[in-house]
Each structure stands twice: as structure tokens, then as C-alpha cells.
Design an enzyme around this catalytic site. Structure first.
Site, mmCIF file in Angstrom:
data_model
loop_
_atom_site.group_PDB
_atom_site.id
_atom_site.type_symbol
_atom_site.label_atom_id
_atom_site.label_comp_id
_atom_site.label_asym_id
_atom_site.label_seq_id
_atom_site.Cartn_x
_atom_site.Cartn_y
_atom_site.Cartn_z
ATOM 1 N N HIS A 111 -1.758 1.223 6.537
ATOM 2 C CA HIS A 111 -2.096 2.518 7.529
ATOM 3 C C HIS A 111 -3.338 1.855 8.305
ATOM 4 O O HIS A 111 -3.594 1.080 8.394
ATOM 5 C CB HIS A 111 -2.771 3.403 6.333
ATOM 6 C CG HIS A 111 -3.572 2.898 5.652
ATOM 7 N ND1 HIS A 111 -4.959 2.829 6.069
ATOM 8 C CD2 HIS A 111 -3.519 2.571 4.146
ATOM 9 C CE1 HIS A 111 -5.623 2.308 4.733
ATOM 10 N NE2 HIS A 111 -4.589 2.100 3.788
ATOM 11 N N GLU A 116 -7.894 -2.599 6.775
ATOM 12 C CA GLU A 116 -7.344 -3.531 5.541
ATOM 13 C C GLU A 116 -6.397 -4.729 5.984
ATOM 14 O O GLU A 116 -6.503 -5.772 5.606
ATOM 15 C CB GLU A 116 -6.891 -2.529 4.532
ATOM 16 C CG GLU A 116 -7.697 -1.494 4.098
ATOM 17 C CD GLU A 116 -6.892 -0.351 3.239
ATOM 18 O OE1 GLU A 116 -5.781 -0.461 2.904
ATOM 19 O OE2 GLU A 116 -7.632 0.525 2.967
ATOM 20 N N HIS A 140 -2.591 -0.304 -3.693
ATOM 21 C CA HIS A 140 -2.915 1.278 -3.419
ATOM 22 C C HIS A 140 -3.732 1.793 -4.680
ATOM 23 O O HIS A 140 -3.424 2.108 -5.727
ATOM 24 C CB HIS A 140 -1.909 2.008 -3.238
ATOM 25 C CG HIS A 140 -2.278 3.661 -2.937
ATOM 26 N ND1 HIS A 140 -2.940 3.947 -1.743
ATOM 27 C CD2 HIS A 140 -2.042 4.522 -3.667
ATOM 28 C CE1 HIS A 140 -2.930 5.123 -1.829
ATOM 29 N NE2 HIS A 140 -2.669 5.664 -2.991
ATOM 30 N N ASP A 185 0.717 -1.180 0.044
ATOM 31 C CA ASP A 185 -0.042 -0.091 0.103
ATOM 32 C C ASP A 185 0.886 1.242 -0.043
ATOM 33 O O ASP A 185 1.932 1.063 -0.053
ATOM 34 C CB ASP A 185 -1.160 -0.074 1.354
ATOM 35 C CG ASP A 185 -2.095 0.695 0.952
ATOM 36 O OD1 ASP A 185 -2.317 1.526 0.062
ATOM 37 O OD2 ASP A 185 -3.271 0.749 1.872
ATOM 38 N N HIS A 219 -8.011 5.016 7.227
ATOM 39 C CA HIS A 219 -9.208 4.488 6.268
ATOM 40 C C HIS A 219 -9.272 2.857 6.037
ATOM 41 O O HIS A 219 -8.329 2.275 6.258
ATOM 42 C CB HIS A 219 -9.475 5.175 4.807
ATOM 43 C CG HIS A 219 -8.451 4.625 4.022
ATOM 44 N ND1 HIS A 219 -7.212 5.238 3.877
ATOM 45 C CD2 HIS A 219 -8.438 3.924 2.685
ATOM 46 C CE1 HIS A 219 -6.460 4.774 2.884
ATOM 47 N NE2 HIS A 219 -7.280 3.906 2.197
ATOM 48 N N GLU A 278 0.231 4.531 2.008
ATOM 49 C CA GLU A 278 0.276 5.518 2.903
ATOM 50 C C GLU A 278 1.294 5.264 4.114
ATOM 51 O O GLU A 278 1.774 6.333 4.670
ATOM 52 C CB GLU A 278 -1.234 5.852 3.655
ATOM 53 C CG GLU A 278 -2.300 6.499 2.702
ATOM 54 C CD GLU A 278 -2.715 5.393 1.734
ATOM 55 O OE1 GLU A 278 -2.425 4.172 1.828
ATOM 56 O OE2 GLU A 278 -3.908 5.715 1.162
HETATM 57 ZN ZN ZN Z 1 -4.995 1.105 1.884
#
Ligand code: ZN
Length: 301
Positions: free
Chosen positions: A131, A161, A87, A35, A143, A37
Site C-alpha cells: 500500500h 514500507e 501484515h 501485506d 500508512h 491492504e
Molecule cells: Zn503495511
């Protein structure tokens, strides 16, 4: 002379066969979901979307954290590494930036999104650049899936996630051995996999500000952690009969009323509050696919 040459060719062929046969018997496949972030050096929203001025830098940083994990995985005994771009558009990693020993899965049109291609043939899973989950009080760009999700619960347990992808890895009997990201992402992962090796590449001061490690130092730590965690990886058993028997009951709360309403077009999805749906599926991959449709592929705007 020709005979000698033929003999050499034959012996080489036999040796190659033996070596390849042995390598196959000891194959160690590592799956890396990347990902953005939680990548070292990524410090804000303006770096993580295509078209933003800083995005070009971020996708290089993303490739370098991934490369550190790939190097470590091979040093730890991996014979094959598959990287899944996880991502947004899932087309952030440029193939030419990635360690040529790894294979790359690209594009977000995937049923299994962040864990596309993962199955029981793998020996270890690594999460890079992760994240915090939606509505965490701290955590850079916290998120779950996309901005429309307030919370996802699977069998009564709230999952970000990392949690959802861990349930998928567990379904296939593959251990999640390592995660990198901010301190909140790593802490949240430890609730699912207490023995996971975490590399905290930044400390989240709140949802926007971070105190970050230098990318060069982060890559050194990621490589060392990947080497150790892949070398130590042991495959757990797949979910027990009892676990499988209860199925996967999902409760998903959204930030609008439109997606839940549209989602009731699917007969298994029940509206339990104006912003919340519930459904149960027999397997985790089935549940995961519906979760993904709800947060990504229903777009009433
Ligand atoms: Zn993500």
C-alpha cells in the site's frame, strides 16, 4: 537377483546424488513479503483487522494472491520460496491455505518485520499486497509501519514500507523484481526500483474508495508477472564502500509527542523537534530494527 537389485540401488543413489548436486548448484531462492491492504478484492479497513466480520474472507484472498506469486515464481525457475506474513499481527496467512511448496514465516515478534528472514542467499524479492506510504493524498489505507508514523526519511529520502524494505533488500544485494498493490503503491515503488514489474490490482480513487480488478484476473496477472520477473532476476551488487561509509541517517516524524520522548531513553536517538527523532546507524538492518521499535514496540497508551 539380489546382486542386480543392489546394482540398481547403487545406480539410483549415484543418479540421485548427481541430480541433487546439480539442483543445489542452480538453487534460486525467492522471498515473498505479503501485506494485506493491496491484495485483490480487499477494499476497506474493515477487512484488514482480526475480529472484523470480513477478515476471514480477506485472509483467504491474501493467501490466493500469494499462491499466484508462488506458482509464478516456481514456473520462473525458483527452487525454493519463502513467504513472510507482513501484515499487522503477521499471523494472517493460514499454513493450510498456502501452496505446500512454500515455507511460511509467521508472527510479528520479529526484529525485521516485513523482511524477516531475508538475507544474501536469496535471488529475488517480491512484494504482494503493498500500500501507499503515510500521508499520501491517495492510496487505500496509506500508512508506514503503523498509524503513529507521519514520515520516515533515510538519508534524506522519504520512504514508505516498500522503500524501507527495498533498502533492506539492497543491503543484502537482492533485487526487488515485482510488486502488487494499488496504483499508488506501485508508482511509489518505481521511484526506488524503476525496473520493477508492477501489477496494479486496484486503482485508488482516494484513501478509502477503489476501483478493483476481479481477484481471478488479478491472480492470472500476478502469476504471469512472477514467472517473468523471477526468470529475469539478476543479482545487483551490494552497497558500495562509499554508500556504506555514510551510514544510514534516519529522521522519523510521529503523530504524537509521547513516542519521541520515550525514545530518547536510547542514547543514539536525538529529539530534533517535539514530534521528530533522528539517529544514524552503520548498517541498514540496524537502522531498520530501531525504526520498527519506534513504530511498533513503544506503545505509551
Ligand atoms: Zn503495511
Amino acid at each position: 537377483m539380489i546382486l542386480v537389485f543392489r546394482k540398481i540401488v547403487f545406480v539410483s543413489f549415484v543418479l540421485a546424488f548427481l541430480v541433487t548436486g546439480r539442483a543445489e548448484a542452480q538453487a534460486r531462492r525467492v522471498y515473498i513479503s505479503v501485506d494485506m491492504e493491496g491484495i485483490s478484492g480487499v477494499v476497506g479497513d474493515d477487512q484488514t483487522s482480526a475480529g472484523q466480520p470480513e477478515y476471514g474472507r480477506s485472509r483467504k484472498l491474501m493467501a490466493e494472491d500469494a499462491n499466484a506469486a508462488i506458482r509464478g515464481a516456481f514456473e520462473g525457475g525458483a527452487t525454493q520460496v519463502v513467504v513472510n506474513d507482513s501484515h499487522g499481527s503477521q499471523r494472517n496467512l493460514l499454513p493450510e491455505d498456502l501452496d505446500p511448496r512454500a515455507r511460511l514465516i509467521s508472527h510479528s515478534f520479529k526484529r525485521h518485520g516485513m523482511v524477516e528472514g531475508l538475507d544474501e542467499s536469496f535471488d529475488a524479492v517480491i512484494f504482494i499486497g503493498y500500500h501507499a506510504k503515510a500521508d499520501s493524498p491517495r492510496g487505500l489505507s496509506a500508512h508506514t509501519g503503523s498509524g503513529v508514523v507521519k514520515d520516515v526519511q533515510v538519508n534524506g529520502r522519504s520512504a514508505g514500507e516498500g522503500g524501507l524494505n527495498t533498502l533492506m533488500a539492497h543491503w543484502y544485494g537482492v533485487p526487488v523484481v515485482m510488486i502488487t498493490g494499488d496504483d499508488v503503491a506501485v508508482e511509489q515503488q518505481k521511484e526506488w526500483t524503476p525496473n520493477v514489474r508492477g501489477v496494479v490490482v486496484k486503482r485508488a480513487i482516494n484513501m478509502r474508495a477503489v476501483e478493483g480488478m476481479s481477484p481471478a484476473e488479478a491472480r492470472r496477472e500476478i502469476q504471469a508477472a512472477a514467472k517473468e520477473s523471477v526468470a529475469a532476476a539478476k543479482k545487483p551488487s551490494r552497497p558500495s564502500e562509499a554508500e556504506r561509509g555514510q551510514g544510514y541517517k534516519v529522521r522519523m516524524q510521529l503523530r504524537n509527542f509521547t513516542i519521541p520522548e520515550v525514545a530518547t531513553a536510547f542514547s543514539e536517538i536525538k529529539l530534533v523537534a517535539p514530534d521528530t527523532v533522528e539517529f544514524t546507524r552503520a548498517t541498514m538492518p540496524e537502522a531498520y530494527r530501531i525504526i520498527r521499535v519506534l513504530y511498533r514496540f513503544i506503545n505509551p497508551d
